[in-house]
Motif scaffolding. Structure first.
Motif, PDB file in Angstrom:
ATOM      1  N   GLU A 141     -32.703   1.179  40.433  1.00 42.68           N
ATOM      2  CA  GLU A 141     -31.318   0.668  39.383  1.00 42.68           C
ATOM      3  C   GLU A 141     -32.328   0.170  38.307  1.00 42.68           C
ATOM      4  OE1 GLU A 141     -28.049  -1.073  42.364  1.00 42.68           O
ATOM      5  OE2 GLU A 141     -29.493  -2.344  41.464  1.00 42.68           O
ATOM      6  N   GLU A 142     -33.500  -0.491  38.619  1.00 37.21           N
ATOM      7  CA  GLU A 142     -34.468  -0.748  37.319  1.00 37.21           C
ATOM      8  C   GLU A 142     -35.004   0.362  36.575  1.00 37.21           C
ATOM      9  OE1 GLU A 142     -36.223  -3.706  35.194  1.00 37.21           O
ATOM     10  OE2 GLU A 142     -34.722  -3.983  36.376  1.00 37.21           O
ATOM     11  N   LEU A 143     -35.168   1.355  37.513  1.00 37.38           N
ATOM     12  CA  LEU A 143     -35.761   2.508  36.587  1.00 37.38           C
ATOM     13  C   LEU A 143     -34.764   3.080  35.619  1.00 37.38           C
ATOM     14  CD1 LEU A 143     -37.804   4.813  36.090  1.00 37.38           C
ATOM     15  CD2 LEU A 143     -36.482   6.047  37.949  1.00 37.38           C
ATOM     16  N   VAL A 144     -33.508   3.085  36.263  1.00 31.76           N
ATOM     17  CA  VAL A 144     -32.457   3.541  35.236  1.00 31.76           C
ATOM     18  C   VAL A 144     -32.189   2.649  34.121  1.00 31.76           C
ATOM     19  CG1 VAL A 144     -29.836   3.978  35.270  1.00 31.76           C
ATOM     20  CG2 VAL A 144     -31.277   4.780  37.248  1.00 31.76           C
ATOM     21  N   ARG A 145     -31.964   1.230  34.432  1.00 31.76           N
ATOM     22  CA  ARG A 145     -31.749   0.463  33.171  1.00 31.76           C
ATOM     23  C   ARG A 145     -32.727   0.501  32.305  1.00 31.76           C
ATOM     24  NH1 ARG A 145     -30.783  -3.821  37.475  1.00 31.76           N
ATOM     25  NH2 ARG A 145     -28.683  -4.533  37.282  1.00 31.76           N
ATOM     26  N   ARG A 146     -34.203   0.642  32.499  1.00 31.83           N
ATOM     27  CA  ARG A 146     -35.112   0.900  31.412  1.00 31.83           C
ATOM     28  C   ARG A 146     -35.027   2.132  30.706  1.00 31.83           C
ATOM     29  NH1 ARG A 146     -39.601  -2.522  32.092  1.00 31.83           N
ATOM     30  NH2 ARG A 146     -39.575  -4.175  33.842  1.00 31.83           N
ATOM     31  N   ALA A 147     -34.219   3.083  31.125  1.00 31.66           N
ATOM     32  CA  ALA A 147     -34.287   4.645  30.699  1.00 31.66           C
ATOM     33  C   ALA A 147     -32.822   4.551  29.890  1.00 31.66           C
ATOM     34  CB  ALA A 147     -34.359   5.488  31.910  1.00 31.66           C
ATOM     35  N   ILE A 148     -32.146   3.606  29.692  1.00 30.01           N
ATOM     36  CA  ILE A 148     -30.896   3.711  29.108  1.00 30.01           C
ATOM     37  C   ILE A 148     -31.210   3.134  27.591  1.00 30.01           C
ATOM     38  CG2 ILE A 148     -28.617   3.087  28.709  1.00 30.01           C
ATOM     39  CD1 ILE A 148     -29.319   4.720  31.198  1.00 30.01           C
ATOM     40  N   HIS A 149     -31.215   3.993  26.534  1.00 31.15           N
ATOM     41  CA  HIS A 149     -31.556   3.621  25.218  1.00 31.15           C
ATOM     42  C   HIS A 149     -30.302   3.744  24.155  1.00 31.15           C
ATOM     43  CE1 HIS A 149     -33.713   4.357  21.352  1.00 31.15           C
ATOM     44  NE2 HIS A 149     -34.180   3.132  21.797  1.00 31.15           N
ATOM     45  N   THR A 150     -30.158   2.394  23.764  1.00 26.16           N
ATOM     46  CA  THR A 150     -28.865   2.221  22.928  1.00 26.16           C
ATOM     47  C   THR A 150     -29.380   1.842  21.593  1.00 26.16           C
ATOM     48  OG1 THR A 150     -27.694   1.427  24.940  1.00 26.16           O
ATOM     49  CG2 THR A 150     -26.649   0.973  22.791  1.00 26.16           C
ATOM     50  N   THR A 151     -28.412   2.376  20.315  1.00 24.72           N
ATOM     51  CA  THR A 151     -28.951   2.016  19.055  1.00 24.72           C
ATOM     52  C   THR A 151     -27.675   1.837  18.562  1.00 24.72           C
ATOM     53  OG1 THR A 151     -28.979   4.373  18.506  1.00 24.72           O
ATOM     54  CG2 THR A 151     -31.088   3.475  18.924  1.00 24.72           C
ATOM     55  N   VAL A 152     -27.334   1.058  17.373  1.00 19.64           N
ATOM     56  CA  VAL A 152     -26.141   0.843  16.626  1.00 19.64           C
ATOM     57  C   VAL A 152     -26.777   0.773  15.074  1.00 19.64           C
ATOM     58  CG1 VAL A 152     -24.466  -0.794  16.194  1.00 19.64           C
ATOM     59  CG2 VAL A 152     -25.453  -0.803  18.420  1.00 19.64           C
ATOM     60  N   ASP A 153     -26.024   1.627  14.363  1.00 22.91           N
ATOM     61  CA  ASP A 153     -26.342   1.764  12.968  1.00 22.91           C
ATOM     62  C   ASP A 153     -24.960   1.232  12.241  1.00 22.91           C
ATOM     63  OD1 ASP A 153     -27.521   2.316  10.474  1.00 22.91           O
ATOM     64  OD2 ASP A 153     -26.793   4.275  10.537  1.00 22.91           O
ATOM     65  N   ALA A 154     -25.255   0.240  11.280  1.00 23.15           N
ATOM     66  CA  ALA A 154     -24.087  -0.226  10.721  1.00 23.15           C
ATOM     67  C   ALA A 154     -24.144   0.197   9.200  1.00 23.15           C
ATOM     68  CB  ALA A 154     -23.995  -1.784  10.647  1.00 23.15           C
ATOM     69  N   GLN A 155     -23.079   0.892   8.758  1.00 24.63           N
ATOM     70  CA  GLN A 155     -22.865   1.201   7.315  1.00 24.63           C
ATOM     71  C   GLN A 155     -21.496   0.544   6.750  1.00 24.63           C
ATOM     72  OE1 GLN A 155     -24.910   3.304   6.040  1.00 24.63           O
ATOM     73  NE2 GLN A 155     -26.467   3.374   7.820  1.00 24.63           N
ATOM     74  N   SER A 156     -21.760   0.503   5.427  1.00 23.09           N
ATOM     75  CA  SER A 156     -20.642  -0.350   4.912  1.00 23.09           C
ATOM     76  C   SER A 156     -19.535   0.661   4.657  1.00 23.09           C
ATOM     77  CB  SER A 156     -21.259  -0.518   3.421  1.00 23.09           C
ATOM     78  OG  SER A 156     -20.020  -1.160   2.561  1.00 23.09           O
ATOM     79  N   ALA A 157     -18.369   0.119   4.869  1.00 25.56           N
ATOM     80  CA  ALA A 157     -16.973   0.883   4.634  1.00 25.56           C
ATOM     81  C   ALA A 157     -15.962  -0.348   4.150  1.00 25.56           C
ATOM     82  CB  ALA A 157     -16.681   1.169   6.102  1.00 25.56           C
ATOM     83  N   PRO A 158     -14.784   0.510   3.718  1.00 26.17           N
ATOM     84  CA  PRO A 158     -13.660  -0.568   3.312  1.00 26.17           C
ATOM     85  C   PRO A 158     -13.442  -1.571   4.283  1.00 26.17           C
ATOM     86  CG  PRO A 158     -13.312   1.617   2.598  1.00 26.17           C
ATOM     87  CD  PRO A 158     -14.734   1.818   3.736  1.00 26.17           C
ATOM     88  N   HIS A 159     -13.669  -3.067   3.540  1.00 19.57           N
ATOM     89  CA  HIS A 159     -13.182  -4.033   4.359  1.00 19.57           C
ATOM     90  C   HIS A 159     -13.865  -4.210   5.570  1.00 19.57           C
ATOM     91  CE1 HIS A 159      -9.616  -3.704   1.919  1.00 19.57           C
ATOM     92  NE2 HIS A 159      -9.322  -2.510   2.460  1.00 19.57           N
ATOM     93  N   GLY A 160     -15.265  -3.851   5.647  1.00 21.79           N
ATOM     94  CA  GLY A 160     -15.996  -4.019   6.722  1.00 21.79           C
ATOM     95  C   GLY A 160     -17.098  -3.103   6.999  1.00 21.79           C
ATOM     96  N   CYS A 161     -17.358  -2.741   8.168  1.00 22.51           N
ATOM     97  CA  CYS A 161     -18.397  -1.549   8.316  1.00 22.51           C
ATOM     98  C   CYS A 161     -18.201  -0.739   9.290  1.00 22.51           C
ATOM     99  CB  CYS A 161     -19.548  -2.380   8.512  1.00 22.51           C
ATOM    100  SG  CYS A 161     -19.835  -3.281  10.067  1.00 22.51           S
TER     101      CYS A 161
END
Length: 272
Positions: free
Chosen positions: A32-52
Protein backbone atom coordinates in the motif's frame (compact mmCIF):
# COMPACT_ATOMS: atom_id res chain seq x y z
CA UNK A 1 0.48 -38.18 26.69
CA UNK A 2 -1.51 -38.00 23.47
CA UNK A 3 -3.58 -35.07 24.74
CA UNK A 4 -0.50 -33.08 25.63
CA UNK A 5 1.04 -33.77 22.22
CA UNK A 6 -2.09 -32.61 20.42
CA UNK A 7 -2.25 -29.46 22.55
CA UNK A 8 1.40 -28.70 21.81
CA UNK A 9 0.82 -29.16 18.07
CA UNK A 10 -2.18 -26.83 18.25
CA UNK A 11 -0.11 -24.16 19.96
CA UNK A 12 2.64 -24.47 17.34
CA UNK A 13 0.06 -24.29 14.53
CA UNK A 14 -1.59 -21.26 16.14
CA UNK A 15 1.78 -19.54 16.46
CA UNK A 16 2.57 -20.23 12.80
CA UNK A 17 -0.81 -18.86 11.73
CA UNK A 18 -0.28 -15.72 13.77
CA UNK A 19 3.18 -15.23 12.22
CA UNK A 20 1.71 -15.75 8.74
CA UNK A 21 -1.03 -13.22 9.46
CA UNK A 22 1.53 -10.69 10.68
CA UNK A 23 3.67 -11.26 7.57
CA UNK A 24 0.63 -10.87 5.31
CA UNK A 25 -0.39 -7.67 7.08
CA UNK A 26 3.16 -6.33 6.85
CA UNK A 27 3.37 -7.16 3.14
CA UNK A 28 0.01 -5.46 2.54
CA UNK A 29 1.20 -2.33 4.33
CA UNK A 30 4.41 -2.29 2.30
CA UNK A 31 2.46 -2.74 -0.94
CA UNK A 32 0.00 0.00 0.00
CA UNK A 33 2.83 2.42 0.81
CA UNK A 34 4.53 1.54 -2.49
CA UNK A 35 1.33 2.27 -4.40
CA UNK A 36 0.71 5.53 -2.52
CA UNK A 37 4.19 6.81 -3.35
CA UNK A 38 3.73 5.88 -7.01
CA UNK A 39 0.54 7.89 -7.60
CA UNK A 40 1.46 11.22 -9.18
CA UNK A 41 -1.22 13.94 -9.35
CA UNK A 42 -0.89 17.35 -10.99
CA UNK A 43 -3.38 20.23 -11.19
CA UNK A 44 -2.97 23.05 -13.72
CA UNK A 45 -5.23 26.10 -13.35
CA UNK A 46 -5.98 28.26 -16.39
CA UNK A 47 -8.08 31.42 -16.47
CA UNK A 48 -11.60 31.00 -17.87
CA UNK A 49 -14.78 33.16 -17.94
CA UNK A 50 -15.97 33.75 -14.35
CA UNK A 51 -13.20 31.62 -12.84
CA UNK A 52 -10.73 29.02 -14.03
CA UNK A 53 -10.40 25.55 -15.52
CA UNK A 54 -8.56 22.97 -13.44
CA UNK A 55 -6.86 20.33 -15.56
CA UNK A 56 -6.21 17.29 -13.36
CA UNK A 57 -3.83 14.50 -14.36
CA UNK A 58 -3.36 11.25 -12.43
CA UNK A 59 -0.44 8.96 -13.34
CA UNK A 60 -0.33 5.44 -11.91
CA UNK A 61 3.39 4.63 -11.74
CA UNK A 62 2.82 1.64 -9.44
CA UNK A 63 3.05 -2.01 -10.64
CA UNK A 64 -0.63 -2.69 -9.88
CA UNK A 65 -3.86 -1.34 -11.42
CA UNK A 66 -6.06 1.04 -9.43
CA UNK A 67 -9.74 0.22 -9.06
CA UNK A 68 -12.71 2.05 -7.53
CA UNK A 69 -11.01 5.35 -8.40
CA UNK A 70 -12.47 8.52 -6.83
CA UNK A 71 -11.36 12.14 -6.60
CA UNK A 72 -12.25 14.65 -3.94
CA UNK A 73 -11.39 18.35 -3.97
CA UNK A 74 -11.54 20.91 -1.17
CA UNK A 75 -11.53 24.69 -1.59
CA UNK A 76 -11.04 27.36 1.08
CA UNK A 77 -10.01 31.04 1.08
CA UNK A 78 -6.31 31.65 1.55
CA UNK A 79 -7.21 34.55 3.81
CA UNK A 80 -10.24 34.76 6.16
CA UNK A 81 -13.45 36.07 4.60
CA UNK A 82 -16.34 37.91 6.20
CA UNK A 83 -18.79 36.54 3.62
CA UNK A 84 -19.43 33.23 1.83
CA UNK A 85 -16.64 31.68 -0.21
CA UNK A 86 -18.85 31.67 -3.33
CA UNK A 87 -17.33 28.94 -5.52
CA UNK A 88 -19.15 26.33 -7.59
CA UNK A 89 -18.46 23.71 -10.26
CA UNK A 90 -20.07 24.71 -13.55
CA UNK A 91 -19.06 21.61 -15.51
CA UNK A 92 -16.56 18.79 -16.00
CA UNK A 93 -14.85 16.98 -18.86
CA UNK A 94 -12.97 13.69 -19.08
CA UNK A 95 -12.99 10.22 -17.55
CA UNK A 96 -11.76 11.37 -14.13
CA UNK A 97 -15.03 13.21 -13.44
CA UNK A 98 -17.55 10.70 -14.77
CA UNK A 99 -20.02 10.97 -11.91
CA UNK A 100 -20.47 13.31 -8.99
CA UNK A 101 -20.90 11.91 -5.49
CA UNK A 102 -23.14 14.20 -3.47
CA UNK A 103 -23.84 17.86 -4.22
CA UNK A 104 -21.93 19.22 -7.20
CA UNK A 105 -22.80 22.87 -6.48
CA UNK A 106 -20.52 24.05 -3.70
CA UNK A 107 -22.16 27.35 -2.78
CA UNK A 108 -21.34 27.38 0.93
CA UNK A 109 -22.73 29.82 3.45
CA UNK A 110 -20.23 30.78 6.10
CA UNK A 111 -18.28 27.53 5.83
CA UNK A 112 -14.52 27.93 5.73
CA UNK A 113 -14.06 24.99 3.35
CA UNK A 114 -16.26 23.34 0.72
CA UNK A 115 -15.67 20.07 -1.12
CA UNK A 116 -16.88 17.94 -4.00
CA UNK A 117 -16.32 14.24 -4.77
CA UNK A 118 -16.32 12.37 -8.11
CA UNK A 119 -16.20 8.79 -9.36
CA UNK A 120 -13.78 8.05 -12.20
CA UNK A 121 -15.13 6.28 -15.26
CA UNK A 122 -12.57 3.48 -15.38
CA UNK A 123 -9.83 1.80 -13.38
CA UNK A 124 -6.26 2.96 -13.97
CA UNK A 125 -3.82 0.34 -15.27
CA UNK A 126 -0.19 0.22 -14.21
CA UNK A 127 1.72 2.96 -16.04
CA UNK A 128 -1.48 4.57 -17.33
CA UNK A 129 -2.51 8.22 -17.18
CA UNK A 130 -6.04 9.57 -16.77
CA UNK A 131 -7.05 13.21 -16.89
CA UNK A 132 -10.01 15.50 -16.81
CA UNK A 133 -11.03 19.14 -16.53
CA UNK A 134 -13.14 20.76 -13.85
CA UNK A 135 -14.61 24.23 -14.48
CA UNK A 136 -14.62 26.36 -11.34
CA UNK A 137 -16.68 29.54 -11.08
CA UNK A 138 -16.12 32.20 -8.41
CA UNK A 139 -18.38 35.05 -7.33
CA UNK A 140 -15.33 37.33 -7.09
CA UNK A 141 -11.58 36.88 -7.53
CA UNK A 142 -9.76 35.65 -4.44
CA UNK A 143 -6.77 33.52 -3.61
CA UNK A 144 -7.87 29.93 -2.93
CA UNK A 145 -6.12 27.18 -1.00
CA UNK A 146 -7.09 23.77 -2.36
CA UNK A 147 -6.53 20.07 -1.80
CA UNK A 148 -7.10 17.03 -4.01
CA UNK A 149 -7.38 13.43 -2.83
CA UNK A 150 -7.19 10.40 -5.13
CA UNK A 151 -8.93 7.39 -3.58
CA UNK A 152 -8.60 3.76 -4.72
CA UNK A 153 -9.06 0.20 -3.43
CA UNK A 154 -6.11 -1.42 -1.66
CA UNK A 155 -4.64 -4.21 -3.85
CA UNK A 156 -4.34 -6.40 -0.75
CA UNK A 157 -7.36 -5.73 1.47
CA UNK A 158 -9.79 -3.92 -0.81
CA UNK A 159 -10.14 -1.11 1.73
CA UNK A 160 -10.10 2.47 0.43
CA UNK A 161 -6.70 4.20 0.34
CA UNK A 162 -6.06 7.84 -0.56
CA UNK A 163 -3.24 10.11 -1.67
CA UNK A 164 -3.66 13.82 -0.98
CA UNK A 165 -1.91 16.84 -2.50
CA UNK A 166 -2.24 20.57 -1.88
CA UNK A 167 -2.27 23.31 -4.49
CA UNK A 168 -3.24 26.95 -4.79
CA UNK A 169 -5.35 28.99 -7.18
CA UNK A 170 -3.97 32.48 -7.74
CA UNK A 171 -5.69 35.71 -8.70
CA UNK A 172 -3.80 35.69 -11.99
CA UNK A 173 -5.44 32.32 -12.74
CA UNK A 174 -8.94 33.67 -12.05
CA UNK A 175 -8.61 37.00 -13.87
CA UNK A 176 -8.15 37.75 -17.59
CA UNK A 177 -4.59 39.02 -17.84
CA UNK A 178 -3.57 40.85 -21.01
CA UNK A 179 -1.26 43.57 -22.33
CA UNK A 180 -1.61 46.64 -24.54
CA UNK A 181 0.43 49.55 -25.76
CA UNK A 182 -0.28 52.89 -24.09
CA UNK A 183 -1.95 54.84 -26.90
CA UNK A 184 -2.89 57.74 -24.62
CA UNK A 185 -6.58 56.84 -24.50
CA UNK A 186 -6.42 55.70 -20.89
CA UNK A 187 -6.89 58.65 -18.58
CA UNK A 188 -5.86 57.49 -15.13
CA UNK A 189 -3.54 58.78 -12.46
CA UNK A 190 -1.02 56.73 -10.54
CA UNK A 191 -2.76 55.06 -7.60
CA UNK A 192 -1.60 56.64 -4.37
CA UNK A 193 -0.35 54.62 -1.39
CA UNK A 194 0.87 51.74 -3.57
CA UNK A 195 4.51 50.79 -3.94
CA UNK A 196 6.37 50.40 -7.21
CA UNK A 197 6.26 46.82 -8.41
CA UNK A 198 9.36 44.99 -9.65
CA UNK A 199 8.23 42.56 -12.32
CA UNK A 200 10.15 39.60 -13.77
CA UNK A 201 9.64 39.96 -17.53
CA UNK A 202 9.91 36.25 -18.34
CA UNK A 203 7.12 35.52 -15.85
CA UNK A 204 5.13 38.53 -17.09
CA UNK A 205 5.16 37.19 -20.65
CA UNK A 206 3.57 33.97 -19.39
CA UNK A 207 0.97 35.59 -17.13
CA UNK A 208 -0.08 38.34 -19.57
CA UNK A 209 0.35 36.22 -22.74
CA UNK A 210 2.91 38.54 -24.32
CA UNK A 211 4.48 36.97 -27.46
CA UNK A 212 8.31 36.89 -27.66
CA UNK A 213 8.24 39.19 -30.69
CA UNK A 214 6.44 41.92 -28.74
CA UNK A 215 8.69 44.23 -26.79
CA UNK A 216 7.92 45.31 -23.24
CA UNK A 217 8.81 48.99 -23.04
CA UNK A 218 8.01 51.94 -20.75
CA UNK A 219 4.34 52.74 -21.24
CA UNK A 220 3.25 49.14 -21.81
CA UNK A 221 -0.05 48.46 -20.01
CA UNK A 222 -0.70 45.18 -18.21
CA UNK A 223 -4.32 44.49 -17.25
CA UNK A 224 -6.05 42.03 -14.92
CA UNK A 225 -9.82 41.91 -15.43
CA UNK A 226 -12.80 40.14 -13.86
CA UNK A 227 -16.22 40.65 -15.37
CA UNK A 228 -16.54 44.30 -16.38
CA UNK A 229 -13.86 45.46 -13.96
CA UNK A 230 -10.11 45.65 -14.46
CA UNK A 231 -6.88 46.76 -12.85
CA UNK A 232 -4.12 48.40 -14.88
CA UNK A 233 -0.38 48.26 -14.32
CA UNK A 234 1.88 50.59 -16.31
CA UNK A 235 5.52 49.79 -17.05
CA UNK A 236 7.64 52.81 -16.11
CA UNK A 237 11.14 51.48 -16.79
CA UNK A 238 12.94 48.36 -18.00
CA UNK A 239 16.28 47.10 -16.68
CA UNK A 240 19.37 47.21 -18.92
CA UNK A 241 19.47 43.41 -19.16
CA UNK A 242 15.76 43.36 -20.17
CA UNK A 243 14.96 40.87 -17.42
CA UNK A 244 12.84 43.04 -15.13
CA UNK A 245 10.67 46.13 -15.16
CA UNK A 246 9.39 48.65 -12.65
CA UNK A 247 5.64 49.22 -12.76
CA UNK A 248 2.97 51.42 -11.17
CA UNK A 249 -0.69 50.68 -10.51
CA UNK A 250 -3.11 53.13 -12.07
CA UNK A 251 -6.27 54.38 -10.40
CA UNK A 252 -8.58 52.55 -12.80
CA UNK A 253 -11.23 50.51 -10.94
CA UNK A 254 -12.27 51.03 -7.32
CA UNK A 255 -14.04 47.65 -7.10
CA UNK A 256 -10.80 45.69 -7.59
CA UNK A 257 -8.36 47.99 -5.78
CA UNK A 258 -8.50 45.86 -2.58
CA UNK A 259 -6.92 43.02 -4.60
CA UNK A 260 -3.78 45.01 -5.40
CA UNK A 261 -1.64 43.88 -2.41
CA UNK A 262 -2.27 40.18 -3.10
CA UNK A 263 -1.91 40.64 -6.85
CA UNK A 264 1.37 42.53 -6.36
CA UNK A 265 2.60 39.66 -4.19
CA UNK A 266 1.85 37.15 -6.96
CA UNK A 267 3.37 39.23 -9.74
CA UNK A 268 6.55 40.06 -7.82
CA UNK A 269 7.20 36.44 -6.80
CA UNK A 270 10.33 34.94 -8.32
CA UNK A 271 9.58 32.23 -10.91
CA UNK A 272 10.33 28.68 -9.84
Amino acid sequence: TLGSSVQAMQQVLLGNLQQAALMTSSMNQMMEELVRRAIHTTVDAQSAPHGCSLHVRVHNRSPVPLSSLTLRLWFSPRRPLAEALGVRISGTEGALFAGVVGDEVMSAGSEEEVSVKYRAQTSLASGAVCDGTLHLEVARPLQIAARISVGFASPGTGQTLAVENRFGIHLTQLMRCAYAADDGSLEADVLEDTEMLDLDLAAARTVFAIPPAVGIVPGTLLTAAFGQHRLVLRVTSVSDDLRSARCQWLNSDADLIPLIPALSEELSAKPE
